[in-house]
Write a protein that holds these residues in place. Sequence first.
Motif, mmCIF file in Angstrom:
data_model
loop_
_atom_site.group_PDB
_atom_site.id
_atom_site.type_symbol
_atom_site.label_atom_id
_atom_site.label_comp_id
_atom_site.label_asym_id
_atom_site.label_seq_id
_atom_site.Cartn_x
_atom_site.Cartn_y
_atom_site.Cartn_z
ATOM 1 N N VAL A 89 0.822 -1.206 0.000
ATOM 2 C CA VAL A 89 0.000 0.000 0.000
ATOM 3 C C VAL A 89 0.858 1.259 0.000
ATOM 4 C CG1 VAL A 89 -2.036 -1.016 1.071
ATOM 5 C CG2 VAL A 89 -0.187 -0.180 2.521
ATOM 6 N N THR A 100 -1.670 -9.837 0.589
ATOM 7 C CA THR A 100 -1.549 -8.381 0.464
ATOM 8 C C THR A 100 -2.417 -7.841 -0.669
ATOM 9 O OG1 THR A 100 0.421 -8.692 -0.917
ATOM 10 C CG2 THR A 100 0.773 -8.328 1.427
ATOM 11 N N VAL A 128 -6.149 -7.633 0.619
ATOM 12 C CA VAL A 128 -6.334 -6.540 1.583
ATOM 13 C C VAL A 128 -6.213 -5.184 0.896
ATOM 14 C CG1 VAL A 128 -5.411 -5.451 3.660
ATOM 15 C CG2 VAL A 128 -5.563 -7.939 3.525
ATOM 16 N N THR A 129 -5.313 -5.085 -0.060
ATOM 17 C CA THR A 129 -5.149 -3.822 -0.775
ATOM 18 C C THR A 129 -6.393 -3.471 -1.572
ATOM 19 O OG1 THR A 129 -2.747 -4.160 -0.935
ATOM 20 C CG2 THR A 129 -3.733 -2.576 -2.454
ATOM 21 N N TYR A 168 -8.927 -2.232 0.791
ATOM 22 C CA TYR A 168 -8.605 -0.858 1.197
ATOM 23 C C TYR A 168 -9.163 0.128 0.179
ATOM 24 C CZ TYR A 168 -6.043 3.368 2.337
ATOM 25 O OH TYR A 168 -5.731 4.656 2.666
ATOM 26 N N ALA A 224 -3.923 4.882 6.857
ATOM 27 C CA ALA A 224 -4.752 4.123 7.796
ATOM 28 C C ALA A 224 -5.820 4.993 8.448
ATOM 29 C CB ALA A 224 -3.871 3.498 8.866
ATOM 30 N N LEU A 281 -9.513 4.588 7.358
ATOM 31 C CA LEU A 281 -10.171 3.285 7.473
ATOM 32 C C LEU A 281 -11.057 3.182 8.711
ATOM 33 C CD1 LEU A 281 -7.145 0.992 6.577
ATOM 34 C CD2 LEU A 281 -9.165 1.391 5.156
ATOM 35 N N PHE A 288 -5.335 -4.421 7.845
ATOM 36 C CA PHE A 288 -4.534 -3.463 7.068
ATOM 37 C C PHE A 288 -3.096 -3.439 7.570
ATOM 38 C CE2 PHE A 288 -2.773 0.852 6.667
ATOM 39 C CZ PHE A 288 -2.815 1.007 5.293
ATOM 40 N N ALA A 290 0.090 -4.482 5.430
ATOM 41 C CA ALA A 290 1.109 -3.456 5.188
ATOM 42 C C ALA A 290 2.489 -3.957 5.622
ATOM 43 C CB ALA A 290 0.755 -2.172 5.939
#
Length: 490
Positions: free
Chosen positions: A50, A186, A189-190, A193, A294, A297, A305, A309
């Motif tokens: 990220v 990752t 999750v990205t 995000y 962050a 979020l 996250f 990260a």
Amino acid sequence: MSDTATTGSGLEQTRRLGVETTGIEIIEESERTARPQDLFWPWFAANVSVFGLSYASFVLYFGISFWQSVVVSVIGIVVSFLLCGVIAIAGKRGSAPTMILSRAAFGVNGQKVPGVISWLTSIGWETFLAILAVLATSTIFTRLGWGGGTGTKVVAAVVVAALVVSASVAGYHIIMRMQSVLTWITGIVTVLYMVLTLDEIDFSAVMDIPSGSTQAVIGALVMVMTGFGLGWINIAADWSRYQKRTASGPSIVVWNTLGGALAPVVLVLFGLALAGSSTEILDGVAGDPIGTLATLLPTWFLVPFLLAAILSLVSGAVLGIYSSGLTLLSLGVKLKRPQAAAVDGVLLTIGTIYVVFFADNFINPFQSFLITLGVPLAAWAGIMIADLALRKRDYDEDALFDASGRYGAFDRAAIGTMAVASVVGWGLVVNLFADDASWNNWQGYLLGPLGLGGKDGTWAFANVGVLVALVIGLVGGYLLRRRTVAHQEA
């Protein structure tokens, strides 16, 4: 039992545990089982971080519009990783680490000149990524009310360093397996995000950002290229040296480029829309990139996250420290590969502790550091690409370790070209962070004599020296070394 039998037994046990025992020596034919598509995983996992979103703020700081930023980002990311892909072909041709293969161009002993630059660059990158992971942990723990003070930072620094060093000591095979898993974690999750922060984008504000000058566009392009592909180019062949000898060169270039560029292009473009919507985000990234992102979020997503990260940053740092260990060995240090990785791990830990606990600002000095080392690294890349273009055969593997062999001890043309390219390049870049990195204020000495406005002129922020060094290395290496390479291959 004899010493030889004991050593052999220990080696087999190490291999069963999955630890790579190979250092800078040539990979055996039986070990060369990788395919071009296997290159996608380590490059994608190392660049899906990220942190890629944060580069959007750095681009916009050059004072250019959203669409100018889009063009700069796409071209800079793709072209810089394409150059990595070209260098990766050398790994297939010679089955050795990048800096060992560099001996064919610079000479067996002359390679130490770019080798030192490469080692410093790798150490800087891996330390930078570890620092980001520690600061991200502190910021998110504070947000969760778990305490993000000194104790948290100390634990985070120890854990991050342990993860990075353990993986790099284990070596190629474990890293490749680890990267294929981290890619999915990752990546997912990205994407989440991006979904969760989509409503933060204000397209009207983004489109209202005024256009910048040509010089500003070039400066942003150089920054993107040095921050992405050119920052990895000195280790590109380290991950292709296990490729089958029959592997397609173009396929290696394509998979290397796709793995490295795909995630950053998507992340930076999304980041441009996000940072362009809010000056708070734009400014916050300079001090704590991951932590600032962050803040957008919901609380329930902070832990996933944070984990993603840290894992993505660790993934990039692992590639760096693994290769910095190989580079250290190529300089003649008498250690085994795992030991060299451990030495660099100690340096990473010391650097992380210093910056996290004692330095006031690290983003600005880091960018200054990148541009400074980016000049000779670009010159080296140009010379290496020219060398690859001139060669029609695979490397003489024995001669890579013999100063009296066909590659010789020193290649004066290559070393001289790199020196000239670096001197010219440094004269055309300016330290944009004079207060935080005053040790670089000597640069830019050619901007005045060449009529480019001096250190305060419009061209000062373009940092064209990196591109000029690349071109000088490429053209000079090709023209001055044609006969040398032809003689070596005769």
